[in-house]
Design a protein around this motif. Structure first.
Motif, PDB file in Angstrom:
ATOM      1  N   THR A 271       0.565   6.739   4.753  1.00 47.17           N
ATOM      2  CA  THR A 271      -0.139   5.740   5.441  1.00 47.17           C
ATOM      3  C   THR A 271      -1.604   5.950   5.093  1.00 47.17           C
ATOM      4  O   THR A 271      -2.111   6.990   4.656  1.00 47.17           O
ATOM      5  N   GLU A 272      -2.335   4.712   5.378  1.00 49.99           N
ATOM      6  CA  GLU A 272      -4.036   4.706   5.262  1.00 49.99           C
ATOM      7  C   GLU A 272      -4.338   3.989   6.608  1.00 49.99           C
ATOM      8  O   GLU A 272      -4.152   2.944   6.578  1.00 49.99           O
ATOM      9  N   LEU A 273      -4.868   4.887   7.128  1.00 52.72           N
ATOM     10  CA  LEU A 273      -5.269   4.651   8.707  1.00 52.72           C
ATOM     11  C   LEU A 273      -6.679   4.151   8.532  1.00 52.72           C
ATOM     12  O   LEU A 273      -7.588   4.829   8.167  1.00 52.72           O
ATOM     13  N   PRO A 274      -6.947   2.694   8.960  1.00 56.21           N
ATOM     14  CA  PRO A 274      -8.452   2.498   9.060  1.00 56.21           C
ATOM     15  C   PRO A 274      -9.206   3.145  10.284  1.00 56.21           C
ATOM     16  O   PRO A 274      -8.482   2.924  11.564  1.00 56.21           O
ATOM     17  N   LEU A 275     -10.285   3.544  10.034  1.00 54.26           N
ATOM     18  CA  LEU A 275     -10.990   4.254  11.319  1.00 54.26           C
ATOM     19  C   LEU A 275     -12.396   3.605  11.611  1.00 54.26           C
ATOM     20  O   LEU A 275     -12.913   3.827  12.860  1.00 54.26           O
ATOM     21  N   GLY A 276     -12.638   2.246  11.030  1.00 48.12           N
ATOM     22  CA  GLY A 276     -13.772   1.702  11.488  1.00 48.12           C
ATOM     23  C   GLY A 276     -14.859   1.991  10.575  1.00 48.12           C
ATOM     24  O   GLY A 276     -14.936   3.169  10.169  1.00 48.12           O
ATOM     25  N   GLY A 277     -15.873   1.205  10.547  1.00 46.30           N
ATOM     26  CA  GLY A 277     -17.086   1.402   9.723  1.00 46.30           C
ATOM     27  C   GLY A 277     -16.858   1.446   8.352  1.00 46.30           C
ATOM     28  O   GLY A 277     -17.715   2.151   7.666  1.00 46.30           O
ATOM     29  N   GLY A 278     -15.814   1.183   7.763  1.00 46.49           N
ATOM     30  CA  GLY A 278     -15.464   1.132   6.444  1.00 46.49           C
ATOM     31  C   GLY A 278     -14.597   2.688   6.209  1.00 46.49           C
ATOM     32  O   GLY A 278     -14.070   2.794   4.864  1.00 46.49           O
ATOM     33  N   PHE A 279     -14.481   3.214   7.110  1.00 45.18           N
ATOM     34  CA  PHE A 279     -13.781   4.552   6.753  1.00 45.18           C
ATOM     35  C   PHE A 279     -12.122   4.355   6.726  1.00 45.18           C
ATOM     36  O   PHE A 279     -11.816   3.753   7.575  1.00 45.18           O
ATOM     37  N   LEU A 280     -11.512   5.253   5.913  1.00 44.41           N
ATOM     38  CA  LEU A 280      -9.859   5.287   5.907  1.00 44.41           C
ATOM     39  C   LEU A 280      -9.823   6.493   5.770  1.00 44.41           C
ATOM     40  O   LEU A 280     -10.283   7.563   5.432  1.00 44.41           O
ATOM     41  N   LEU A 281      -8.329   6.871   6.512  1.00 44.89           N
ATOM     42  CA  LEU A 281      -7.855   8.082   6.578  1.00 44.89           C
ATOM     43  C   LEU A 281      -6.571   8.011   5.981  1.00 44.89           C
ATOM     44  O   LEU A 281      -5.583   7.943   6.562  1.00 44.89           O
ATOM     45  N   PRO A 282      -6.473   8.356   4.628  1.00 46.62           N
ATOM     46  CA  PRO A 282      -5.186   8.366   3.835  1.00 46.62           C
ATOM     47  C   PRO A 282      -4.358   9.720   4.180  1.00 46.62           C
ATOM     48  O   PRO A 282      -4.926  10.700   4.108  1.00 46.62           O
ATOM     49  N   THR A 283      -3.256   9.475   4.599  1.00 46.69           N
ATOM     50  CA  THR A 283      -2.342  10.741   5.035  1.00 46.69           C
ATOM     51  C   THR A 283      -1.116  10.687   4.503  1.00 46.69           C
ATOM     52  O   THR A 283      -0.519   9.349   4.080  1.00 46.69           O
ATOM     53  N   ARG A 284      -0.355  11.666   4.029  1.00 43.96           N
ATOM     54  CA  ARG A 284       0.943  11.640   3.523  1.00 43.96           C
ATOM     55  C   ARG A 284       1.920  12.932   3.810  1.00 43.96           C
ATOM     56  O   ARG A 284       1.060  14.003   3.915  1.00 43.96           O
TER      57      ARG A 284
END
Length: 147
Positions: free
Chosen positions: A1-14
């Protein structure tokens, strides 16, 4: 999944885990020395019972970083049942990898990858001609283009 963190940041995880059970359903003799004389119920060689992988990253245009791990259980090198002799097993291994990327033009991206950063040393196989090691620490850098 790819979680949006705000401020344009993304947290891709697998994450993934696989359990595999193997068993020959018949008795036979094979010319392949990896199999040899197989009995019904023997485990199939070179199939690890447990494998797992996972990664986590942080991205914000135009850059991204990622850390990943891979675990592969030891596996038989010859068909058989019960506990194999140590000389008939590969080593289990744990690899830690990392990567980074930076898009410096609309169509061009610079990247660097590192594999086996902990320098895990393991026997990947013994056939056909003796023990073969897994890949050592390595780094790769390059430019990727999208046209």
């Amino acid at each position: 999944t790819e979680l949006p963190l705000g401020g344009g940041f993304l947290l891709p995880t697998r994450a993934a885990y696989t359990y595999t059970y193997t068993e020959f359903l018949s008795t036979f003799t094979s010319a392949d020395p990896q199999y040899g004389d197989v009995r019904r119920g023997d485990e199939i060689p070179y199939v690890p019972p447990n494998q797992a992988t996972g990664s986590v990253g942080l991205e914000k245009a135009p850059w991204g970083v990622n850390v990943a791990f891979t675990y592969v259980d030891s596996m038989r090198e010859k068909a058989g049942q019960g506990t194999p002799r140590p000389s008939e097993l590969t080593d289990s291994y744990f690899l830690l990898d990392a990567s980074a990327k930076y898009r410096f033009l609309k169509q061009l991206e610079l990247y660097v990858n590192g594999r086996n950063l902990l320098n895990d040393r393991y026997i990947a196989a013994r056939s056909p001609f003796g023990a073969r090691p897994g890949a050592p620490v390595w780094f790769m850098a390059g430019v990727r283009g999208e046209f």
